[in-house]
Design a protein around this motif. Structure first.
Motif, PDB file in Angstrom:
ATOM      1  N   ARG A   1     -21.317  46.417  64.432  1.00 47.61           N
ATOM      2  CA  ARG A   1     -22.278  47.457  64.768  1.00 47.61           C
ATOM      3  C   ARG A   1     -23.541  46.811  65.349  1.00 47.61           C
ATOM      4  O   ARG A   1     -24.583  46.762  64.701  1.00 47.61           O
ATOM      5  CB  ARG A   1     -22.635  48.292  63.530  1.00 47.61           C
TER       6      ARG A   1
ATOM      7  N   ASP B   1     -25.564  47.883  67.483  1.00 44.62           N
ATOM      8  CA  ASP B   1     -26.642  48.819  67.762  1.00 44.62           C
ATOM      9  C   ASP B   1     -27.412  49.220  66.511  1.00 44.62           C
ATOM     10  O   ASP B   1     -28.393  49.955  66.587  1.00 44.62           O
ATOM     11  CB  ASP B   1     -26.086  50.069  68.443  1.00 44.62           C
ATOM     12  N   VAL B   2     -26.973  48.731  65.324  1.00 46.51           N
ATOM     13  CA  VAL B   2     -27.694  49.010  64.088  1.00 46.51           C
ATOM     14  C   VAL B   2     -28.834  48.015  63.953  1.00 46.51           C
ATOM     15  O   VAL B   2     -28.669  46.831  64.267  1.00 46.51           O
ATOM     16  CB  VAL B   2     -26.744  48.905  62.875  1.00 46.51           C
TER      17      VAL B   2
ATOM     18  N   ARG C   1     -28.325  45.442  59.133  1.00 40.33           N
ATOM     19  CA  ARG C   1     -27.003  45.164  59.688  1.00 40.33           C
ATOM     20  C   ARG C   1     -26.237  44.212  58.774  1.00 40.33           C
ATOM     21  O   ARG C   1     -26.253  42.998  58.955  1.00 40.33           O
ATOM     22  CB  ARG C   1     -27.131  44.570  61.085  1.00 40.33           C
TER      23      ARG C   1
ATOM     24  N   ARG D   1     -22.831  44.661  58.186  1.00 36.66           N
ATOM     25  CA  ARG D   1     -21.431  44.592  58.587  1.00 36.66           C
ATOM     26  C   ARG D   1     -21.113  43.297  59.325  1.00 36.66           C
ATOM     27  O   ARG D   1     -20.067  42.683  59.090  1.00 36.66           O
ATOM     28  CB  ARG D   1     -21.059  45.796  59.457  1.00 36.66           C
TER      29      ARG D   1
ATOM     30  N   ARG E   1     -14.852  49.565  70.012  1.00 38.39           N
ATOM     31  CA  ARG E   1     -15.439  50.898  69.932  1.00 38.39           C
ATOM     32  C   ARG E   1     -15.312  51.638  71.267  1.00 38.39           C
ATOM     33  O   ARG E   1     -16.276  51.854  71.985  1.00 38.39           O
ATOM     34  CB  ARG E   1     -16.908  50.809  69.515  1.00 38.39           C
TER      35      ARG E   1
ATOM     36  N   GLY F   1     -21.473  51.554  58.347  1.00 35.73           N
ATOM     37  CA  GLY F   1     -21.353  51.423  59.801  1.00 35.73           C
ATOM     38  C   GLY F   1     -22.399  52.263  60.484  1.00 35.73           C
ATOM     39  O   GLY F   1     -23.592  52.017  60.352  1.00 35.73           O
ATOM     40  N   ASP F   2     -21.966  53.319  61.196  1.00 43.50           N
ATOM     41  CA  ASP F   2     -22.923  54.239  61.802  1.00 43.50           C
ATOM     42  C   ASP F   2     -23.711  54.978  60.723  1.00 43.50           C
ATOM     43  O   ASP F   2     -24.853  55.385  60.930  1.00 43.50           O
ATOM     44  CB  ASP F   2     -22.197  55.253  62.686  1.00 43.50           C
TER      45      ASP F   2
END
Length: 513
Positions: free
Chosen positions: A287, A289-290, A295, A297, A317, A345-346
């Motif tokens: 991820r 974009d986190v 972050r 993950r 993705r 995650g998101d």
């Protein structure tokens, strides 16, 4: 002639009288039989009310009756009827809404991943709107007499409605169905009885997808949960916002939808006897974009790649990627693994949690919002019985080795935890909505309905009911399974105590790499 006509009148009057009497008896018996028929039909359709609206004390559905609104099809059937129009936003949506929302049946005739149990489908994680609605149609205590209903179900497909207009539309279009629904509901006498506080619906996505007015992105989702009428109803979602509101979390749909108790018991026996060759595993994508400060993950993936004890099913993705959307790949890996890593995650929650539990894999969480603060109806309050918690801050700041934490758990404790996970399998899956109710086993639907009925009963008693505590309140014993540098000072004892001095050291779990 006149005399003859006069002589004919008495017989005509007699015939007329007989006709009136005959019709009177006919109408009397006709409506008597009709009334009797209606009473029989009502008793078989679980309508318990007499003229006074009371329910018998020995009625097995007492306190469990649910009235389901007969919504116009624009609120449900028509939403999924146009599934091909939004394939550019949700690839293959038509496939996922087939078979009462379960999706395409899965076949596994060569690899032996799911052959020993019936009821496997390629179910989408956001298909619960249709699954729950179809299951409610067969609910054993459904009534058409709203006055005696303990709760009122609203079969609005809020999750599918989100998909229709999320991309490329303005907020007025996104909210059009919600506004229309609220106008329809608030005009009904059922709503006016409690102002909608006894109503509930399923919105098969995260709660954040229905709270646009509280989102960072002012164009994300609908505002179903932000509308005054929406706040009065209980809304079942995949993930609660945990803001003292009315969104109650229920499990994501899995691939397994048994029809009978035997299907469930057979599958539990299978995963109980599975040979687990991996200590830990992760299924998912990075991820990037986190924000970096949360972050975790990427760090979990890095630790997994750094050891031979972990296996990884990486995902891309994009809609064209199928590796992580192939149920057999996922279930094969989970059945071969002892611990399944479940970083956020998101959002905090993951469908993977429930897929892994169905496979008998012990979940490892890194954030309390991934399960402990969410699924209070479906999972035990004592999270140590079925899962491991490793604080994400420890992982991000390289203070802990995930492998070392898991290897430190005694084999006997691992077996107990796995058995608890297997025991929980029925509570985290949705039975086939087209089949009769499971006889002795409660599935996720049954547990959710019980939760709703209890919630509405407490509201009727004047209690201030909400979805849970504030986000900053952790469940008890949260830091008990690892020596976290971030846990409160009072947690000095580890739940997995080391052997006393002089005692023989336990061997590492030899069944996992």
């Amino acid at each position: 002639m006149e005399k003859a006509a006069a002589n004919a009148l008495p017989p005509l009057r007699f015939i007329a009288v007989l006709a009136v009497i005959a019709w009177t008896f006919f109408l009397y018996f006709h409506f008597s039989m009709l009334n009797s028929t209606v009473e029989v039909v009502a008793s078989h359709s679980n309508d318990p009310a007499g003229d006074d609206g009371d329910v018998s004390a020995d009625d097995p559905c007492r306190g469990r009756y649910i009235y389901m609104h007969d919504l116009p099809p624009r609120f449900n059937a028509h939403i999924i009827r146009d599934c091909r129009k939004i394939n550019d936003h949700w690839g293959g949506m038509c496939e996922f809404v087939s078979n009462a929302g379960l999706g395409r049946p899965l076949a596994d005739r060569t690899e032996g991943v799911i052959t020993e149990a019936a009821g496997w489908y390629n179910t989408h994680q956001f298909a619960l709107d249709a699954i729950f609605h179809n299951r409610m149609k067969r609910y054993e205590c459904l009534t058409n007499h709203s006055a005696v209903a303990a709760a009122v179900f609203v079969p609005f497909y809020a999750g599918f409605d989100f998909v229709r207009f999320h991309w490329g539309y303005d907020n007025a279009t996104r909210d059009a169905a919600t506004v229309d629904l609220i106008e329809w509901l608030t005009s009904r006498p059922e709503w006016r009885r409690m102002g909608g506080r006894d109503h509930f619906l399923v919105a098969g996505r995260t709660g954040w997808d229905f709270m646009r007015s509280h989102n960072i992105n002012p164009e994300w989702g609908t505002d179903l949960l932000g509308a005054p009428a929406g706040r009065n109803m209980s809304v079942l979602v995949m993930e609660s916002t945990l803001l003292h509101r009315n969104d109650y979390p229920v499990p994501y749909p899995t691939y397994f939808h048994p029809k009978t108790d035997a299907d469930v018991l057979r599958w539990q026996d299978r995963v109980r006897g599975a040979k687990r060759t991996w200590l830990m595993a992760f299924v998912g994508a990075p991820r990037p974009d986190v924000p970096m400060n949360i972050r975790v993950r990427d760090h979990v993936i890095a630790q997994c790649k750094a050891t031979a004890a972990c296996t990884l099913l990486g995902c891309a993705r994009n809609l064209g990627s199928t590796q992580c959307h192939t149920p057999l790949n996922i279930m094969r890996l989970f059945q071969k693994t002892v611990f399944c890593l479940q970083p956020p995650g998101d959002s905090c929650t993951r469908r993977s949690v429930f897929d892994s539990m169905v496979a008998g894999c012990i979940p490892v969480f890194f954030h309390p919002g991934s399960a402990y603060k969410q699924y209070l109806w479906h999972l035990p309050e004592d999270h140590l019985k079925y899962s491991v918690y490793i604080p994400d801050a420890d992982v991000r700041q390289h203070n802990v080795s995930i492998e070392e934490v898991l290897r430190a758990i005694p084999p006997a404790t691992v077996e107990q935890m796995r058995e608890e996970v297997i025991r929980l399998i029925p509570r985290v899956l949705y039975a086939d909505p087209r089949a009769p109710k499971l006889e002795t086993i409660k599935d996720a639907f049954d547990v959710a309905v019980e939760g709703v009925l209890d919630t509405v009963a407490r509201i009727r008693n004047g209690e201030d009911v909400n979805t849970g505590g504030p986000v900053d309140e952790d469940p008890p014993f949260l830091f008990a399974s690892t020596d976290s540098k971030f846990r409160p000072q009072e947690w000095k004892q580890r739940v997995y105590a080391t052997p006393p001095v002089g005692a023989p050291k336990k061997k590492k779990n030899s069944s996992a790499k």
